[in-house]
Design a protein around this motif. Structure first.
Motif, mmCIF file in Angstrom:
data_model
loop_
_atom_site.group_PDB
_atom_site.id
_atom_site.type_symbol
_atom_site.label_atom_id
_atom_site.label_comp_id
_atom_site.label_asym_id
_atom_site.label_seq_id
_atom_site.Cartn_x
_atom_site.Cartn_y
_atom_site.Cartn_z
ATOM 1 N N MET A 1 0.939 -1.033 -0.227
ATOM 2 C CA MET A 1 -0.019 -0.142 0.084
ATOM 3 C C MET A 1 0.795 1.273 -0.026
ATOM 4 N N THR A 2 0.397 2.337 -0.230
ATOM 5 C CA THR A 2 1.035 3.707 -0.483
ATOM 6 C C THR A 2 0.389 4.253 0.583
ATOM 7 N N ARG A 3 1.302 4.733 1.765
ATOM 8 C CA ARG A 3 0.925 5.456 2.810
ATOM 9 C C ARG A 3 0.509 6.737 2.597
ATOM 10 N N SER A 4 -0.602 7.267 3.214
ATOM 11 C CA SER A 4 -0.796 8.765 3.499
ATOM 12 C C SER A 4 -1.213 9.255 4.737
ATOM 13 N N ALA A 5 -1.171 10.474 5.037
ATOM 14 C CA ALA A 5 -1.315 10.946 6.267
ATOM 15 C C ALA A 5 -2.561 11.534 6.201
ATOM 16 N N ASP A 6 -3.457 11.580 7.216
ATOM 17 C CA ASP A 6 -4.931 12.437 7.179
ATOM 18 C C ASP A 6 -4.515 13.733 7.744
ATOM 19 N N HIS A 7 -3.301 14.208 8.365
ATOM 20 C CA HIS A 7 -2.945 15.346 8.729
ATOM 21 C C HIS A 7 -1.673 15.685 8.250
ATOM 22 N N LYS A 169 7.560 -14.645 3.518
ATOM 23 C CA LYS A 169 7.586 -13.273 4.046
ATOM 24 C C LYS A 169 7.637 -12.251 2.813
ATOM 25 N N ARG A 170 7.654 -12.366 1.617
ATOM 26 C CA ARG A 170 7.665 -11.130 0.486
ATOM 27 C C ARG A 170 6.892 -10.327 0.836
ATOM 28 N N ALA A 171 5.351 -10.573 0.922
ATOM 29 C CA ALA A 171 4.331 -9.724 0.906
ATOM 30 C C ALA A 171 4.342 -8.774 2.057
ATOM 31 N N GLY A 172 5.042 -9.140 2.865
ATOM 32 C CA GLY A 172 5.302 -7.975 4.146
ATOM 33 C C GLY A 172 6.207 -6.965 3.895
ATOM 34 N N GLU A 173 6.953 -6.989 2.692
ATOM 35 C CA GLU A 173 7.938 -5.769 2.347
ATOM 36 C C GLU A 173 7.227 -4.688 2.126
ATOM 37 N N ALA A 174 5.669 -4.758 1.797
ATOM 38 C CA ALA A 174 5.241 -3.448 1.445
ATOM 39 C C ALA A 174 4.841 -2.682 2.699
ATOM 40 N N PRO A 175 4.872 -1.249 2.558
ATOM 41 C CA PRO A 175 4.625 -0.764 3.999
ATOM 42 C C PRO A 175 3.111 -0.816 4.308
ATOM 43 N N ASN A 176 2.865 -1.024 5.596
ATOM 44 C CA ASN A 176 1.460 -1.216 6.277
ATOM 45 C C ASN A 176 0.892 -0.210 6.686
#
Ligand SMILES: Cc1cc2nc3c(=O)[nH]c(=O)nc-3n(C[C@H](O)[C@H](O)[C@H](O)COP(=O)(O)O)c2cc1C
Length: 191
Positions: A1-7, A169-176
């Motif tokens: 996922m791409t992380r985005s901040a609410d603030h 373990k490869r799927a866990g490389e994406a930021p949560n």
């Protein structure tokens, strides 16, 4: 996922994350000292600076001691890290010659680890904390004083290809992601 901040926040908080795939590149003694230097400047109760660390660089005896104490599920990837740090704190402070419990030791050690993680990112490295290790074995192999408590082992290094990881373990490389602020903070009382 791409992380985005609410603030709006500094982008370092979104880009820091904890992958597991390490590149071959070594971390030098000087780089390790840079990471620890960032932790040095963390705030702490009464400026007691209770954090304590023991570390090794891949290939040295300290690294092997720390790697040996990791749970198998962590050793499989963290054993390829460029550096491993045992992160602890001293549970007491000495006041007027007497040792009294420091209720904030773990809180302060956590802040210091966070500073280290952000410094790693600024240097093009990453730092991944682990709670999965045999604390009694690690304390013994590192000659840890009785009044210290171990909190985590931190793996550091440059990010490598997910191909180096076992398939599961490869799927866990994406930021949560994260819970929204409103799920854990409220004005005037706890949510
Ligand atoms: C105290 C602590 C213990 C953790 N233990 C482990 C662990 O044993 N193994 C592991 O793979 N990740 C471990 N993690 C990593 C977390 O799972 C990770 O930080 C969390 O999912 C948030 O992801 P992010 O750091 O990529 O933002 C630990 C993190 C912390 C702070």
């Amino acid at each position: 996922m791409t992380r985005s901040a609410d603030h709006p926040i500094h982008p370092q908080f979104l880009t820091r994350h904890s992958p597991r795939a390490f590149a071959e590149a070594q971390v030098s003694d000087a780089q390790m000292l840079q990471l620890l230097e960032a932790a040095r400047w963390a705030p702490s109760a009464s400026n007691n600076q209770p954090w304590r660390a023991a570390y090794g660089l891949r290939g040295d005896a300290g690294f092997e001691k720390i790697a040996a104490a990791l749970n198998e599920g962590n050793r499989i990837w963290a054993g390829r890290a460029a550096g491993l740090i045992a992160w602890a704190s001293r549970s007491f402070v000495t006041r007027a010659g007497a040792d009294v419990p420091n209720a904030w030791a773990a809180f302060d050690a956590g802040t210091a680890w966070g500073f280290l993680a952000l410094q790693a990112q600024d240097m093009g490295l990453f730092a991944h904390a682990m709670g999965g290790f045999d604390a009694a074995a690690l304390a013994q192999s590192l000659d840890m004083p009785q009044d210290f408590q171990l909190h985590a082992v931190i793996a550091v290094g440059a990010q490598g290809s997910p191909e180096t990881l076992p398939e599961d373990k490869r799927a866990g490389e994406a930021p949560n992601g994260r819970n929204p602020v409103a799920a854990w903070a409220a004005k005037g009382g706890f949510a």
